[in-house]
Design a protein around this motif. Structure first.
Motif, PDB file in Angstrom:
ATOM      1  N   GLN A 131     -30.131  -3.328   9.789  1.00 37.25           N
ATOM      2  CA  GLN A 131     -30.898  -4.568   9.784  1.00 37.25           C
ATOM      3  C   GLN A 131     -30.300  -5.542  10.791  1.00 37.25           C
ATOM      4  O   GLN A 131     -29.075  -5.678  10.886  1.00 37.25           O
ATOM      5  N   ASP A 151     -30.271  -9.548  12.573  1.00 32.79           N
ATOM      6  CA  ASP A 151     -30.615 -10.943  12.351  1.00 32.79           C
ATOM      7  C   ASP A 151     -31.668 -11.364  13.384  1.00 32.79           C
ATOM      8  O   ASP A 151     -31.811 -10.746  14.447  1.00 32.79           O
ATOM      9  N   TRP A 152     -32.374 -12.409  13.070  1.00 37.03           N
ATOM     10  CA  TRP A 152     -33.514 -12.820  13.924  1.00 37.03           C
ATOM     11  C   TRP A 152     -33.077 -13.208  15.332  1.00 37.03           C
ATOM     12  O   TRP A 152     -33.797 -12.985  16.311  1.00 37.03           O
ATOM     13  N   GLN A 153     -31.872 -13.783  15.473  1.00 36.40           N
ATOM     14  CA  GLN A 153     -31.405 -14.197  16.793  1.00 36.40           C
ATOM     15  C   GLN A 153     -31.164 -12.990  17.704  1.00 36.40           C
ATOM     16  O   GLN A 153     -31.551 -12.989  18.881  1.00 36.40           O
ATOM     17  N   GLN A 190     -37.186  -5.790  12.291  1.00 41.28           N
ATOM     18  CA  GLN A 190     -35.823  -6.268  12.536  1.00 41.28           C
ATOM     19  C   GLN A 190     -34.774  -5.202  12.220  1.00 41.28           C
ATOM     20  O   GLN A 190     -33.774  -5.446  11.554  1.00 41.28           O
ATOM     21  N   LYS A 207     -22.484  -7.613  16.359  1.00 38.20           N
ATOM     22  CA  LYS A 207     -23.521  -7.918  15.372  1.00 38.20           C
ATOM     23  C   LYS A 207     -23.902  -6.718  14.508  1.00 38.20           C
ATOM     24  O   LYS A 207     -24.518  -6.881  13.451  1.00 38.20           O
TER      25      LYS A 207
END
Length: 305
Positions: free
Chosen positions: A194, A196-198, A164, A143
């Motif tokens: 940065q 991701d929200w997950q 985040q 990620k």
């Protein structure tokens, strides 16, 4: 110091004088490896005997058992020391001039990167419900595109879940006998990535009970091969090409490029010191995307009547 000194002795003195404590320990160990190879291949070769012929023979002997890129690194180390010897008057001519870099035929390499479908299959097979494990480590690199040593050094403190972001400001010197935190590869490697929200949700839960300033994934001595073998089993289980942990970094970058993210943004995210590194590493992808762009340009121009 005279021209009668042996090459390996000169190189050892040179690296102790100019490289020891001036480069990172992992880099200095590469110079030590070069020194050991010189001792093995040319134990009696003296500085006064160095010529383009004797130097080329040394490179050729080394190339019999090493690939071309490794031979190039070997050459660069020795050449740096001999340029200094030239300036000091120990050598009259540069024996490395016009050196030809050879190397044995490369062996089969692992897949450099996975496509989006293969990445999804791999992520679907991860076990993320049993606390800290190497599956979370693999997820994080996929990620973020972190280097192996950067990912090992991540602590809960490095996450800013509200914004985040993940702060990259150190590495874990896993190759050293006394493993511990170490500086990043270069200044550009210090960056905020940065998330991701997950990923934020997953790691906020994972790190909730962990010591804030201690590495999340390091519990004992860590070996790169151990994680690569684990990832290999995971790939086989998922029915996808076998890839290395470093290949996950390439995968991250390639997916971003295919998604239309600019080279400049990908370079910053990876911590490359300049875009040239990114362009050279992912040249085949960039050329493929340029071909697609050319098709779009031609279609657009053809529509103008």
């Amino acid at each position: 110091m005279t021209s009668d000194i042996k090459l390996h002795r000169y190189f050892q003195d040179w690296m102790n004088l100019y490289k020891k404590d001036a480069v990172r320990e992992v880099t200095y160990r590469k110079y030590e490896m070069t020194y050991r190879q010189i001792v093995s291949l040319a134990p009696d070769l003296r500085m006064c005997e160095l010529s383009r012929l004797t130097y080329q023979k040394l490179l050729n002997d080394y190339a019999k058992t090493h690939e071309r890129q490794t031979v190039m690194d070997f050459h660069r180390h020795i050449k740096s020391s001999l340029i200094d010897a030239l300036e000091e008057g120990i050598l009259e001519r540069d024996p490395t001039r016009k050196a030809i870099i050879k190397g044995k035929k490369p062996g089969p390499h692992k897949t450099k990167f996975l496509n989006q479908h293969e990445v999804q299959l791999m992520l679907d097979s991860l076990s993320l419900d049993a606390g800290v494990n190497w599956d979370y480590f693999i997820l994080l690199i996929t990620k973020t595109g972190l280097r192996f040593s950067e990912a090992l050094a991540i602590t809960p403190n490095d996450f800013d879940f509200a914004r985040q972001t993940l702060n990259i400001n150190k590495t874990w010197d896993y190759k050293s006998r006394q493993a511990g935190f170490a500086p990043t590869k270069n200044f550009s490697s210090m960056r905020k990535i940065q998330l991701d929200w997950q990923t934020v949700i997953q790691f906020s839960q994972l790190t909730k009970e962990l010591s804030e300033d201690k590495p999340i994934f390091v519990r004992s001595k860590v070996y790169n091969d151990t994680i690569n073998h684990y990832l290999e089993r995971l790939c086989k289980k998922s029915g996808i090409p076998i890839i290395s942990v470093h290949g996950l970094r390439h995968t991250h970058a390639s997916l971003l490029l295919y998604a239309g993210v600019s080279i400049a943004s990908v370079a910053r995210r990876l911590g490359h010191s300049n875009m040239n590194t990114t362009q050279q590493t992912y040249l085949h992808i960039i050329q493929e995307l340029e071909n697609q762009d050319n098709n779009k340009v031609m279609k657009h121009l053809a529509s103008l009547v």
